[in-house]
Design a protein around this motif. Structure first.
Motif, PDB file in Angstrom:
ATOM      1  N   LEU A 229     125.074  88.228  93.778  1.00 21.82           N
ATOM      2  CA  LEU A 229     126.418  87.663  93.940  1.00 21.82           C
ATOM      3  C   LEU A 229     127.140  88.579  94.910  1.00 21.82           C
ATOM      4  O   LEU A 229     127.303  89.769  94.624  1.00 21.82           O
ATOM      5  CB  LEU A 229     127.143  87.631  92.583  1.00 21.82           C
ATOM      6  N   SER A 254     127.642  89.260  85.360  1.00 24.57           N
ATOM      7  CA  SER A 254     128.865  88.633  84.840  1.00 24.57           C
ATOM      8  C   SER A 254     130.096  89.510  85.063  1.00 24.57           C
ATOM      9  O   SER A 254     131.208  89.006  85.173  1.00 24.57           O
ATOM     10  CB  SER A 254     128.725  88.315  83.347  1.00 24.57           C
ATOM     11  N   TRP A 257     131.401  88.424  88.417  1.00 24.75           N
ATOM     12  CA  TRP A 257     131.541  86.991  88.669  1.00 24.75           C
ATOM     13  C   TRP A 257     132.968  86.504  88.434  1.00 24.75           C
ATOM     14  O   TRP A 257     133.632  86.920  87.486  1.00 24.75           O
ATOM     15  CB  TRP A 257     130.589  86.227  87.733  1.00 24.75           C
ATOM     16  N   GLN A 261     132.302  80.703  91.390  1.00 22.09           N
ATOM     17  CA  GLN A 261     131.282  81.314  92.252  1.00 22.09           C
ATOM     18  C   GLN A 261     129.873  80.897  91.824  1.00 22.09           C
ATOM     19  O   GLN A 261     129.610  80.701  90.642  1.00 22.09           O
ATOM     20  CB  GLN A 261     131.400  82.842  92.199  1.00 22.09           C
ATOM     21  N   LEU A 263     125.860  81.770  91.464  1.00 20.47           N
ATOM     22  CA  LEU A 263     124.909  82.883  91.357  1.00 20.47           C
ATOM     23  C   LEU A 263     123.681  82.494  92.170  1.00 20.47           C
ATOM     24  O   LEU A 263     123.342  81.307  92.247  1.00 20.47           O
ATOM     25  CB  LEU A 263     124.477  83.081  89.906  1.00 20.47           C
ATOM     26  N   LYS A 336     126.089  77.337  89.520  1.00 23.97           N
ATOM     27  CA  LYS A 336     127.504  77.676  89.305  1.00 23.97           C
ATOM     28  C   LYS A 336     127.785  77.619  87.809  1.00 23.97           C
ATOM     29  O   LYS A 336     127.867  76.529  87.232  1.00 23.97           O
ATOM     30  CB  LYS A 336     128.390  76.665  90.041  1.00 23.97           C
TER      31      LYS A 336
END
Ligand code: FDA
Length: 403
Positions: A229, A254, A257, A261, A263, A336
């Protein structure tokens, strides 16, 4: 009968978790009269549940790069002065058996209880008084007679306590059923400190309805992946759950995140998938794509991918474009998440008391030198792997030497 604690002490620590106990022990050995207050019915509940019951108590290679904070330099001083080796040496002195799981991650061999017992034994030796089931009703700054320094008066469910130094070690918001509360943030605000927005970190992902319908039957399946990410990447196992995606790789990412967004998941890290697919097409044209996948991935995952992408074909039916598509789907699966499971299951809370307000050497509030914030309540959050406890020990030790 209700326990009463109407008294004057040198140091009050609020929170009998990892950071609070470490701070109390350190201050106690300096000869300070220390009182630890916690509203829970047991101390160190998160220590007990940590590391799947085996407490991943530190990470030997913990560096400031393993922490998220608005000021990435803040944690340097404390981490330098109390290293993973200091804690490990203590663990050894108490005869606690431990082992290194993935490189650097130290776990108790028997049970997390050993770490909590060690801390409680040290508290006893250091003369620390711990009171549980104690609610803090109010905290007031006072000017002690014959002293220019500010002290504190606390009204609690067990009576009134006065102290010279007050240490807030009440943790973050994760796992409210374990006693988590916003207490520390409220005290910070009461004393005029900035609190950065908080959110759940090291938390499993939930999925959009379509993805969930497709992937929830894989619940319990795990495989090593690389998840990316932006500029962050973690190569660790991923676990499918009945709610979404978990496992170390997902927990790690996470923390970075934000809603909306994507991944990027590489299901076969370290594998040149396109080269292997081409080789299979040349060597075994009659074999099915699924045969290749089952040599590489758990069978249930391979079958799900075949159904989902309609790969129920032989290699001789695969054009170059098809091989590219398969490679893309395996090496760069974009997904997502719908969200994370939030504080209910998160291991940590990101954000918190702004480190700009604190001394990085002592954890004291810059213009209120008798008030300290340590551990998870502060805007310093570690990666998965023992870094969060290392921050609790290091920040607790820093404050305990000053409070
Ligand atoms: P912590 O939350 O431990 O302690 C805060 C204390 O304050 C609690 O005892 C609470 O009851 C008390 N409190 C809160 N509000 C109060 C109030 N209003 N009045 C009085 N008392 C109050 N980390 C790691 O390095 N290795 C690991 O293996 C794991 N594993 C893990 C598993 C799970 C399931 C979770 C949830 C978390 C982990 N962690 C972890 C993270 C680690 O547990 C966490 O970072 C530390 O416990 C933080 O220590 P603190 O002392 O700051 O807070």
């Amino acid at each position: 009968m209700v326990d009463s604690i109407n008294k004057v002490v040198d140091v009050v620590v609020i929170g009998a978790g990892a950071a609070g106990l470490m701070c109390a022990i350190t201050a106690g050995y300096r000869g300070r009269r220390v009182l630890v207050l916690d509203h829970a019915n047991k101390p160190g509940k998160k220590i007990l549940m940590s590391g799947g019951g085996r407490c991943n108590f530190t990470h030997l290679h913990s560096t400031p790069a393993n922490y998220l904070s608005a000021n990435p330099h803040f944690c340097i001083s404390a981490l330098k002065r109390y290293t993973p080796y200091h804690f490990t040496e203590w663990v050894e002195r108490h005869g606690i058996e431990y082992h290194e799981k993935t490189p650097g991650q130290l776990f108790c061999t028997e049970s997390s209880k050993a770490i909590l017992n060690m801390l409680l034994t040290e508290c006893e030796w250091a003369g620390v008084d711990i009171r549980l089931k104690c609610s803090i009703e109010s905290v007031q700054a006072i000017h002690a007679k014959q002293s220019a320094r500010t002290g504190f008066k606390l009204s609690t469910s067990m009576g009134v306590v006065q102290c010279e130094s007050l240490v807030i070690a009440s943790g973050g918001l994760s796992i409210p059923t374990m006693g988590a509360s916003p207490f520390g943030y409220k005290i910070a605000e009461q004393f005029g400190l900035n609190v950065l927005p908080t959110r759940a970190g090291l938390a499993p992902f939930t999925l959009q309805p379509d993805d969930l319908a497709r992937l929830s039957p894989l619940s319990g399946v795990s495989c090593p992946v690389e998840v990316k990410l932006n500029c962050h990447a973690f190569k660790e196992p991923m676990l499918f759950t009945h709610r979404g995606l978990s496992g170390p790789a997902m927990l790690q990412i996470s923390s970075f995140w934000l809603p909306g967004q994507n991944l990027h998941i590489d299901l076969l890290p370290d594998t040149d998938v396109l080269a292997e697919l081409k080789e299979w097409r040349q060597q075994s044209p009659n074999k099915r794509v699924e045969s290749y996948l089952t040599t590489k991935l758990p069978k249930r995952l391979a079958q799900t991918l075949v159904e989902w992408h309609q790969w129920d074909i032989t290699f001789q039916q695969c054009s170059n474009q098809r091989l590219n598509e398969i490679t893309q789907a395996l090496k760069n699966w974009k997904i997502k998440p719908n969200g994370t499971e939030g504080y209910r299951t998160a291991e940590v809370t990101l954000g918190g008391v702004d480190t700009d307000c604190l001394s990085s050497k002592t954890m004291a509030v810059k213009d209120q030198p008798n008030l300290f914030f340590i551990g998870e309540v502060v805007d310093v959050t570690g990666h998965l792997g023992g870094h969060n406890f290392q921050w609790a020990w290091a920040s607790g030790f820093a404050a305990g030497n000053e409070a």
